[in-house]
Write a protein that holds these residues in place. Structure first.
Motif, PDB file in Angstrom:
ATOM      1  N   GLU A   1     -35.146 -78.379  -2.396  1.00 44.23           N
ATOM      2  CA  GLU A   1     -35.143 -78.009  -3.354  1.00 44.23           C
ATOM      3  C   GLU A   1     -35.626 -78.298  -4.608  1.00 44.23           C
ATOM      4  O   GLU A   1     -35.453 -77.356  -5.525  1.00 44.23           O
ATOM      5  CB  GLU A   1     -34.598 -79.822  -3.442  1.00 44.23           C
ATOM      6  CG  GLU A   1     -32.880 -79.522  -4.604  1.00 44.23           C
ATOM      7  CD  GLU A   1     -32.183 -80.912  -4.749  1.00 44.23           C
ATOM      8  OE1 GLU A   1     -31.165 -80.693  -5.023  1.00 44.23           O
ATOM      9  OE2 GLU A   1     -33.113 -82.058  -4.593  1.00 44.23           O
TER      10      GLU A   1
ATOM     11  N   GLY B   1     -36.134 -74.194  -4.265  1.00 40.10           N
ATOM     12  CA  GLY B   1     -35.502 -73.321  -4.825  1.00 40.10           C
ATOM     13  C   GLY B   1     -35.155 -73.193  -5.743  1.00 40.10           C
ATOM     14  O   GLY B   1     -34.763 -73.021  -6.859  1.00 40.10           O
ATOM     15  N   MET B   2     -35.513 -74.697  -6.949  1.00 40.71           N
ATOM     16  CA  MET B   2     -35.146 -74.515  -7.952  1.00 40.71           C
ATOM     17  C   MET B   2     -36.496 -73.835  -8.465  1.00 40.71           C
ATOM     18  O   MET B   2     -36.475 -73.076 -10.328  1.00 40.71           O
ATOM     19  CB  MET B   2     -34.940 -76.203  -8.486  1.00 40.71           C
ATOM     20  CG  MET B   2     -33.452 -76.763  -7.938  1.00 40.71           C
ATOM     21  SD  MET B   2     -32.577 -76.283  -8.743  1.00 40.71           S
ATOM     22  CE  MET B   2     -32.386 -76.365 -10.602  1.00 40.71           C
TER      23      MET B   2
ATOM     24  N   LEU C   1     -35.573 -70.188  -8.642  1.00 44.23           N
ATOM     25  CA  LEU C   1     -34.341 -70.167  -9.348  1.00 44.23           C
ATOM     26  C   LEU C   1     -34.150 -70.217 -10.858  1.00 44.23           C
ATOM     27  O   LEU C   1     -34.294 -69.258 -11.939  1.00 44.23           O
ATOM     28  CB  LEU C   1     -33.160 -71.091  -9.325  1.00 44.23           C
ATOM     29  CG  LEU C   1     -32.221 -70.420  -7.733  1.00 44.23           C
ATOM     30  CD1 LEU C   1     -31.099 -71.958  -8.099  1.00 44.23           C
ATOM     31  CD2 LEU C   1     -31.482 -69.242  -7.857  1.00 44.23           C
TER      32      LEU C   1
ATOM     33  N   SER D   1     -27.569 -68.423 -12.919  1.00 42.19           N
ATOM     34  CA  SER D   1     -28.127 -69.271 -11.366  1.00 42.19           C
ATOM     35  C   SER D   1     -28.469 -71.071 -11.907  1.00 42.19           C
ATOM     36  O   SER D   1     -27.879 -71.925 -11.269  1.00 42.19           O
ATOM     37  CB  SER D   1     -28.337 -69.370 -10.005  1.00 42.19           C
ATOM     38  OG  SER D   1     -26.980 -67.748 -10.434  1.00 42.19           O
ATOM     39  N   TYR D   2     -29.695 -70.508 -12.240  1.00 44.27           N
ATOM     40  CA  TYR D   2     -30.478 -71.681 -12.888  1.00 44.27           C
ATOM     41  C   TYR D   2     -30.112 -72.978 -13.767  1.00 44.27           C
ATOM     42  O   TYR D   2     -29.777 -73.656 -13.924  1.00 44.27           O
ATOM     43  CB  TYR D   2     -32.301 -72.053 -13.106  1.00 44.27           C
ATOM     44  CG  TYR D   2     -33.449 -72.602 -13.329  1.00 44.27           C
ATOM     45  CD1 TYR D   2     -33.442 -73.366 -12.629  1.00 44.27           C
ATOM     46  CD2 TYR D   2     -32.306 -72.831 -14.887  1.00 44.27           C
ATOM     47  CE1 TYR D   2     -34.699 -74.340 -13.423  1.00 44.27           C
ATOM     48  CE2 TYR D   2     -33.873 -74.028 -15.415  1.00 44.27           C
ATOM     49  CZ  TYR D   2     -34.552 -74.509 -14.607  1.00 44.27           C
ATOM     50  OH  TYR D   2     -35.357 -76.084 -14.459  1.00 44.27           O
TER      51      TYR D   2
ATOM     52  N   ILE E   1     -27.039 -74.525 -12.185  1.00 39.91           N
ATOM     53  CA  ILE E   1     -27.224 -75.980 -11.718  1.00 39.91           C
ATOM     54  C   ILE E   1     -27.753 -76.978 -12.503  1.00 39.91           C
ATOM     55  O   ILE E   1     -27.155 -78.588 -12.264  1.00 39.91           O
ATOM     56  CB  ILE E   1     -28.446 -75.440 -10.505  1.00 39.91           C
ATOM     57  CG1 ILE E   1     -27.392 -74.678  -9.198  1.00 39.91           C
ATOM     58  CG2 ILE E   1     -28.602 -76.725 -10.107  1.00 39.91           C
ATOM     59  CD1 ILE E   1     -28.261 -73.577  -8.721  1.00 39.91           C
TER      60      ILE E   1
ATOM     61  N   ARG F   1     -29.415 -80.747  -9.478  1.00 37.42           N
ATOM     62  CA  ARG F   1     -29.426 -80.948  -8.500  1.00 37.42           C
ATOM     63  C   ARG F   1     -29.016 -79.284  -7.200  1.00 37.42           C
ATOM     64  O   ARG F   1     -27.961 -79.503  -7.098  1.00 37.42           O
ATOM     65  CB  ARG F   1     -29.022 -81.935  -7.672  1.00 37.42           C
ATOM     66  CG  ARG F   1     -29.295 -83.565  -8.538  1.00 37.42           C
ATOM     67  CD  ARG F   1     -31.194 -83.930  -7.663  1.00 37.42           C
ATOM     68  NE  ARG F   1     -31.102 -84.041  -6.864  1.00 37.42           N
ATOM     69  CZ  ARG F   1     -30.914 -85.589  -5.811  1.00 37.42           C
ATOM     70  NH1 ARG F   1     -30.190 -86.133  -6.736  1.00 37.42           N
ATOM     71  NH2 ARG F   1     -30.950 -85.160  -4.446  1.00 37.42           N
ATOM     72  N   LEU F   2     -29.844 -78.489  -6.462  1.00 39.31           N
ATOM     73  CA  LEU F   2     -29.597 -77.896  -5.830  1.00 39.31           C
ATOM     74  C   LEU F   2     -28.653 -78.747  -5.068  1.00 39.31           C
ATOM     75  O   LEU F   2     -27.810 -77.387  -4.655  1.00 39.31           O
ATOM     76  CB  LEU F   2     -30.263 -76.773  -5.481  1.00 39.31           C
ATOM     77  CG  LEU F   2     -30.172 -76.198  -4.709  1.00 39.31           C
ATOM     78  CD1 LEU F   2     -30.064 -74.922  -5.724  1.00 39.31           C
ATOM     79  CD2 LEU F   2     -31.764 -75.157  -4.110  1.00 39.31           C
TER      80      LEU F   2
ATOM     81  N   TYR G   1     -26.901 -81.196  -4.834  1.00 37.32           N
ATOM     82  CA  TYR G   1     -25.984 -82.336  -5.354  1.00 37.32           C
ATOM     83  C   TYR G   1     -25.678 -84.020  -4.253  1.00 37.32           C
ATOM     84  O   TYR G   1     -25.075 -84.304  -4.795  1.00 37.32           O
ATOM     85  CB  TYR G   1     -25.062 -81.440  -5.188  1.00 37.32           C
ATOM     86  CG  TYR G   1     -24.590 -80.459  -5.882  1.00 37.32           C
ATOM     87  CD1 TYR G   1     -24.035 -80.270  -7.294  1.00 37.32           C
ATOM     88  CD2 TYR G   1     -24.930 -79.147  -5.280  1.00 37.32           C
ATOM     89  CE1 TYR G   1     -24.149 -79.316  -8.045  1.00 37.32           C
ATOM     90  CE2 TYR G   1     -24.520 -77.924  -6.352  1.00 37.32           C
ATOM     91  CZ  TYR G   1     -24.205 -77.774  -7.269  1.00 37.32           C
ATOM     92  OH  TYR G   1     -24.045 -77.036  -8.454  1.00 37.32           O
TER      93      TYR G   1
END
Length: 110
Positions: free
Chosen positions: A61, A64-65, A68, A76-77, A80, A86-87, A89
């Protein structure tokens, strides 16, 4: 409308998860369903990985964040972040379908 189209039409994207882990039997059934999807030229180049390790999920996560956040297009960033940042959730586990970019063309499209 046939049952398959009904199910597709009524699906929704869940962004609120129970903290309890699905059973191994349930996760196996989901993974089995995933590998039944059709593939280009029937190459079935995918792998299905069930991740239940909380630390690994947190690392994924974070990565990924970070990815992004580094993109030129921040839509997208920002979306979220507006939903709590939270990528995944807060899901208790995730299913990853990795793509090997060296695979033959149809595998990339699948």
């Amino acid at each position: 409308m046939n049952e398959t189209l009904n199910v597709i039409a009524k699906r929704y994207s869940c962004r609120d998860f129970k903290s309890e882990m699905p059973s191994d039997e349930q996760l196996w059934a989901i993974a089995e369903a995933a590998i039944q999807a059709p593939s280009g030229m029937n190459r079935q180049a995918w792998r299905v990985i069930v991740v239940k390790d909380k630390m690994l999920m947190q690392d994924m996560e974070s990565e990924g964040m970070s990815y992004l956040a580094s993109m030129e297009d921040k839509s997208s960033y920002n979306r979220i972040m507006a939903r709590g940042g939270r990528l995944f959730y807060g899901a208790p586990c995730i299913i990853v379908v990795p793509i090997d970019p060296t695979q033959y063309g149809p595998a990339l499209i699948d």
